[in-house]
Write a protein that holds these residues in place. Structure first.
Motif, PDB file in Angstrom:
ATOM      1  N   ASP A 173       0.811  -1.207   0.000  1.00 54.39           N
ATOM      2  CA  ASP A 173       0.000   0.000   0.000  1.00 54.39           C
ATOM      3  C   ASP A 173       0.848   1.262   0.000  1.00 54.39           C
ATOM      4  OD1 ASP A 173      -2.327  -1.430  -0.008  1.00 54.39           O
ATOM      5  OD2 ASP A 173      -2.583  -1.408   2.165  1.00 54.39           O
ATOM      6  N   PHE A 174       2.110   1.137   0.366  1.00 58.50           N
ATOM      7  CA  PHE A 174       2.980   2.304   0.405  1.00 58.50           C
ATOM      8  C   PHE A 174       3.482   2.682  -0.982  1.00 58.50           C
ATOM      9  CE2 PHE A 174       7.087   4.444   1.312  1.00 58.50           C
ATOM     10  CZ  PHE A 174       6.616   5.445   2.137  1.00 58.50           C
ATOM     11  N   ILE A 175       3.479   1.727  -1.906  1.00 59.27           N
ATOM     12  CA  ILE A 175       3.995   2.027  -3.244  1.00 59.27           C
ATOM     13  C   ILE A 175       2.947   1.874  -4.336  1.00 59.27           C
ATOM     14  CG2 ILE A 175       6.308   1.282  -2.596  1.00 59.27           C
ATOM     15  CD1 ILE A 175       5.806  -1.210  -4.357  1.00 59.27           C
ATOM     16  N   THR A 176       1.787   1.302  -4.043  1.00 58.43           N
ATOM     17  CA  THR A 176       0.759   1.106  -5.068  1.00 58.43           C
ATOM     18  C   THR A 176      -0.490   1.862  -4.632  1.00 58.43           C
ATOM     19  OG1 THR A 176       0.073  -0.953  -3.980  1.00 58.43           O
ATOM     20  CG2 THR A 176       1.626  -1.129  -5.798  1.00 58.43           C
ATOM     21  N   LEU A 177      -0.689   3.032  -5.153  1.00 59.00           N
ATOM     22  CA  LEU A 177      -1.835   3.868  -4.815  1.00 59.00           C
ATOM     23  C   LEU A 177      -2.612   4.185  -6.075  1.00 59.00           C
ATOM     24  CD1 LEU A 177      -0.155   6.353  -2.314  1.00 59.00           C
ATOM     25  CD2 LEU A 177      -1.647   4.446  -1.768  1.00 59.00           C
ATOM     26  N   PRO A 178      -3.933   4.197  -5.989  1.00 55.75           N
ATOM     27  CA  PRO A 178      -4.731   4.552  -7.173  1.00 55.75           C
ATOM     28  C   PRO A 178      -4.550   6.016  -7.527  1.00 55.75           C
ATOM     29  CG  PRO A 178      -6.117   4.381  -5.212  1.00 55.75           C
ATOM     30  CD  PRO A 178      -4.753   3.906  -4.810  1.00 55.75           C
ATOM     31  N   GLY A 179      -4.499   6.296  -8.822  1.00 56.55           N
ATOM     32  CA  GLY A 179      -4.349   7.666  -9.262  1.00 56.55           C
ATOM     33  C   GLY A 179      -2.975   8.219  -8.981  1.00 56.55           C
ATOM     34  N   LEU A 180      -2.908   9.518  -8.730  1.00 58.63           N
ATOM     35  CA  LEU A 180      -1.628  10.163  -8.467  1.00 58.63           C
ATOM     36  C   LEU A 180      -1.132   9.806  -7.071  1.00 58.63           C
ATOM     37  CD1 LEU A 180      -2.277  13.696  -9.973  1.00 58.63           C
ATOM     38  CD2 LEU A 180      -1.003  11.810 -10.992  1.00 58.63           C
ATOM     39  N   PRO A 181       0.190   9.621  -6.897  1.00 61.03           N
ATOM     40  CA  PRO A 181       0.731   9.308  -5.587  1.00 61.03           C
ATOM     41  C   PRO A 181       0.413  10.414  -4.573  1.00 61.03           C
ATOM     42  CG  PRO A 181       2.363   8.951  -7.302  1.00 61.03           C
ATOM     43  CD  PRO A 181       1.210   9.652  -7.935  1.00 61.03           C
ATOM     44  N   GLN A 182       0.032  10.032  -3.367  1.00 56.02           N
ATOM     45  CA  GLN A 182      -0.310  10.974  -2.327  1.00 56.02           C
ATOM     46  C   GLN A 182       0.904  11.278  -1.467  1.00 56.02           C
ATOM     47  OE1 GLN A 182      -3.550   9.169  -0.252  1.00 56.02           O
ATOM     48  NE2 GLN A 182      -4.879   9.097  -2.043  1.00 56.02           N
ATOM     49  N   GLU A 183       0.746  12.244  -0.566  1.00 57.61           N
ATOM     50  CA  GLU A 183       1.819  12.636   0.335  1.00 57.61           C
ATOM     51  C   GLU A 183       2.202  11.448   1.222  1.00 57.61           C
ATOM     52  OE1 GLU A 183       4.720  14.999   1.835  1.00 57.61           O
ATOM     53  OE2 GLU A 183       3.328  15.456   0.209  1.00 57.61           O
ATOM     54  N   GLY A 184       3.480  11.185   1.326  1.00 56.04           N
ATOM     55  CA  GLY A 184       3.955  10.072   2.143  1.00 56.04           C
ATOM     56  C   GLY A 184       4.123   8.788   1.366  1.00 56.04           C
ATOM     57  N   SER A 185       3.673   8.755   0.116  1.00 56.54           N
ATOM     58  CA  SER A 185       3.823   7.565  -0.700  1.00 56.54           C
ATOM     59  C   SER A 185       5.227   7.484  -1.281  1.00 56.54           C
ATOM     60  CB  SER A 185       2.799   7.573  -1.838  1.00 56.54           C
ATOM     61  OG  SER A 185       3.121   6.600  -2.805  1.00 56.54           O
ATOM     62  N   ALA A 186       5.701   6.247  -1.479  1.00 59.67           N
ATOM     63  CA  ALA A 186       7.021   6.044  -2.080  1.00 59.67           C
ATOM     64  C   ALA A 186       6.943   5.967  -3.597  1.00 59.67           C
ATOM     65  CB  ALA A 186       7.647   4.764  -1.530  1.00 59.67           C
ATOM     66  N   ALA A 187       5.718   5.964  -4.146  1.00 62.14           N
ATOM     67  CA  ALA A 187       5.569   5.775  -5.588  1.00 62.14           C
ATOM     68  C   ALA A 187       6.279   6.857  -6.371  1.00 62.14           C
ATOM     69  CB  ALA A 187       4.074   5.732  -5.950  1.00 62.14           C
ATOM     70  N   ARG A 188       6.099   8.120  -5.945  1.00 65.67           N
ATOM     71  CA  ARG A 188       6.681   9.222  -6.713  1.00 65.67           C
ATOM     72  C   ARG A 188       8.207   9.194  -6.705  1.00 65.67           C
ATOM     73  NH1 ARG A 188       3.933  14.738  -5.660  1.00 65.67           N
ATOM     74  NH2 ARG A 188       2.370  13.696  -6.944  1.00 65.67           N
ATOM     75  N   PRO A 189       8.887   9.122  -5.533  1.00 67.87           N
ATOM     76  CA  PRO A 189      10.360   9.082  -5.559  1.00 67.87           C
ATOM     77  C   PRO A 189      10.922   7.837  -6.223  1.00 67.87           C
ATOM     78  CG  PRO A 189       9.542   8.756  -3.325  1.00 67.87           C
ATOM     79  CD  PRO A 189       8.371   9.193  -4.138  1.00 67.87           C
ATOM     80  N   LEU A 190      10.243   6.708  -6.079  1.00 63.83           N
ATOM     81  CA  LEU A 190      10.727   5.485  -6.716  1.00 63.83           C
ATOM     82  C   LEU A 190      10.681   5.609  -8.236  1.00 63.83           C
ATOM     83  CD1 LEU A 190       9.257   2.595  -4.522  1.00 63.83           C
ATOM     84  CD2 LEU A 190      11.647   3.276  -4.753  1.00 63.83           C
ATOM     85  N   PHE A 191       9.539   6.064  -8.754  1.00 62.33           N
ATOM     86  CA  PHE A 191       9.440   6.185 -10.210  1.00 62.33           C
ATOM     87  C   PHE A 191      10.337   7.292 -10.728  1.00 62.33           C
ATOM     88  CE2 PHE A 191       7.536   7.729 -14.174  1.00 62.33           C
ATOM     89  CZ  PHE A 191       7.575   6.556 -14.910  1.00 62.33           C
ATOM     90  N   ALA A 192      10.481   8.389  -9.988  1.00 66.10           N
ATOM     91  CA  ALA A 192      11.358   9.475 -10.420  1.00 66.10           C
ATOM     92  C   ALA A 192      12.795   8.983 -10.550  1.00 66.10           C
ATOM     93  CB  ALA A 192      11.277  10.637  -9.428  1.00 66.10           C
ATOM     94  N   ALA A 193      13.252   8.201  -9.567  1.00 72.56           N
ATOM     95  CA  ALA A 193      14.613   7.668  -9.624  1.00 72.56           C
ATOM     96  C   ALA A 193      14.782   6.702 -10.787  1.00 72.56           C
ATOM     97  CB  ALA A 193      14.956   6.971  -8.304  1.00 72.56           C
ATOM     98  N   ALA A 194      13.777   5.822 -10.985  1.00 71.50           N
ATOM     99  CA  ALA A 194      13.856   4.856 -12.077  1.00 71.50           C
ATOM    100  C   ALA A 194      13.828   5.557 -13.435  1.00 71.50           C
ATOM    101  CB  ALA A 194      12.704   3.854 -11.971  1.00 71.50           C
ATOM    102  N   PHE A 195      12.960   6.555 -13.580  1.00 70.72           N
ATOM    103  CA  PHE A 195      12.843   7.254 -14.866  1.00 70.72           C
ATOM    104  C   PHE A 195      14.104   8.062 -15.167  1.00 70.72           C
ATOM    105  CE2 PHE A 195      11.301  10.798 -17.560  1.00 70.72           C
ATOM    106  CZ  PHE A 195      10.860  10.047 -18.632  1.00 70.72           C
ATOM    107  N   LEU A 196      14.651   8.731 -14.161  1.00 71.62           N
ATOM    108  CA  LEU A 196      15.890   9.482 -14.369  1.00 71.62           C
ATOM    109  C   LEU A 196      17.030   8.536 -14.732  1.00 71.62           C
ATOM    110  CD1 LEU A 196      17.524  12.080 -14.311  1.00 71.62           C
ATOM    111  CD2 LEU A 196      17.775  11.804 -11.836  1.00 71.62           C
ATOM    112  N   GLY A 197      17.080   7.380 -14.069  1.00 73.80           N
ATOM    113  CA  GLY A 197      18.100   6.393 -14.413  1.00 73.80           C
ATOM    114  C   GLY A 197      17.972   5.916 -15.842  1.00 73.80           C
ATOM    115  N   PHE A 198      16.721   5.716 -16.287  1.00 76.31           N
ATOM    116  CA  PHE A 198      16.503   5.281 -17.674  1.00 76.31           C
ATOM    117  C   PHE A 198      16.942   6.362 -18.657  1.00 76.31           C
ATOM    118  CE2 PHE A 198      13.690   5.148 -21.426  1.00 76.31           C
ATOM    119  CZ  PHE A 198      14.110   3.937 -21.957  1.00 76.31           C
TER     120      PHE A 198
END
Length: 290
Positions: A173-198
């Motif tokens: 539940d900390f990384i899989t949220l419906p819609g846009l990632p909310q405050e406190g979620s790890a989805a945004r920083p995780l995807f940002a790091a992965a996308f920048l790495g790509f």
């Protein structure tokens, strides 16, 4: 086997950079995590990072001739990037050990923030120094910034996908949220790091192909340049699919399989792509002139 003596370097660079990425991305996640169990889970990944770092360091001894004489590599630290790499490897290893020791316990330690900051800083400097070792003017594929970009891409990609892989099993539940990632979620920083790495990996790929009109002596090439080109394209596909699947796994309902399954497949694809890419980095060796 082709390039058999270089395989220790392939594994060494990958494992060390993955370890740096796990700590770097982990520190970004800790700034957002509020659940005590989640914080403990992320902190304990520092021990995993130390194990990867230690294994990579031991594998590097397979490329030093006699391991008992490896300390001689420090004799030219003032003029040799290889000596500086070995020195930074030792400094960073001590920082990893210190951080792993502090985080082995469940309760945060007073010196933990200092240890984490030093570990991240030393790790990033080490990766930069590692890339500088291969900046050789007589090897066109290595004389550009391709190595620097590829190495930092590995740091971000491995760090992001490893934490996503681990959290999808314990705290989905900390990384899989419906819609846009909310405050406190790890989805945004995780995807940002992965996308920048790509993005870094994508930019590095064209720079990794030596041009035939650069005065290359093709007899020094370890594989045909045409083979190198399509192999790099395959690496890009593996990494691209890994990041795409990882991104879908971060948004509930966008991926038909479970987040745990999706992150597992993404991590496997990334591992295959990174291993292929690093092997091709060494196989792209081809000198100018004689």
């Amino acid at each position: 086997m082709l390039l058999l003596h270089e395989w220790p370097l392939v594994l060494f660079t990958l494992l060390v950079q993955a370890a740096v990425g796990i700590v770097l991305v982990g520190e970004c996640l800790l700034r957002r995590a509020k659940d005590a169990r989640l914080v403990t889970r992320i902190r304990r990944q520092s021990c995993v990072a130390f194990i990867l770092f230690a294994v990579g360091g031991l594998l590097s001894l397979g490329h030093t001739g006699s391991p008992l004489n490896s300390f001689h590599t420090l004799s030219n630290i003032g003029s040799s990037w290889l000596s500086r790499e070995i020195a930074m490897l030792g400094i960073t290893g001590l920082a990893f050990l210190w951080l792993a020791f502090l985080r082995w316990k469940d309760q945060p330690q007073a010196a933990e923030k200092t240890a984490a900051l030093l570990t991240v800083a030393a790790g990033l400097v080490l990766v930069a120094v590692m890339s500088r070792v291969y900046r050789l003017a007589v090897v066109p594929a290595w004389s550009s910034y391709a190595g620097l970009l590829a190495f930092f891409a590995t740091v971000l990609l491995c760090g992001a996908l490893w934490h996503g892989f681990m959290l999808s099993r314990s705290h989905p539940d900390f990384i899989t949220l419906p819609g846009l990632p909310q405050e406190g979620s790890a989805a945004r920083p995780l995807f940002a790091a992965a996308f920048l790495g790509f993005l870094l990996a994508a930019v590095s790929l064209p720079l990794s192909v030596p041009l035939q009109d650069a005065g290359l002596n093709l007899r020094t090439a370890l594989i045909p340049l045409s083979c190198l080109t399509w192999s790099l394209a395959l690496r890009a596909l593996l990494t691209g699919f890994a990041v795409l699947l990882f991104g879908l796994a971060l948004l509930r309902g966008e991926c038909k399989c479970s987040p745990a399954c999706a992150t597992t497949v993404a991590l496997i694809l990334l591992a295959a792509g990174e291993f292929l890419g690093r092997a091709l980095f060494y196989l792209s060796y081809a000198r100018v002139g004689m």
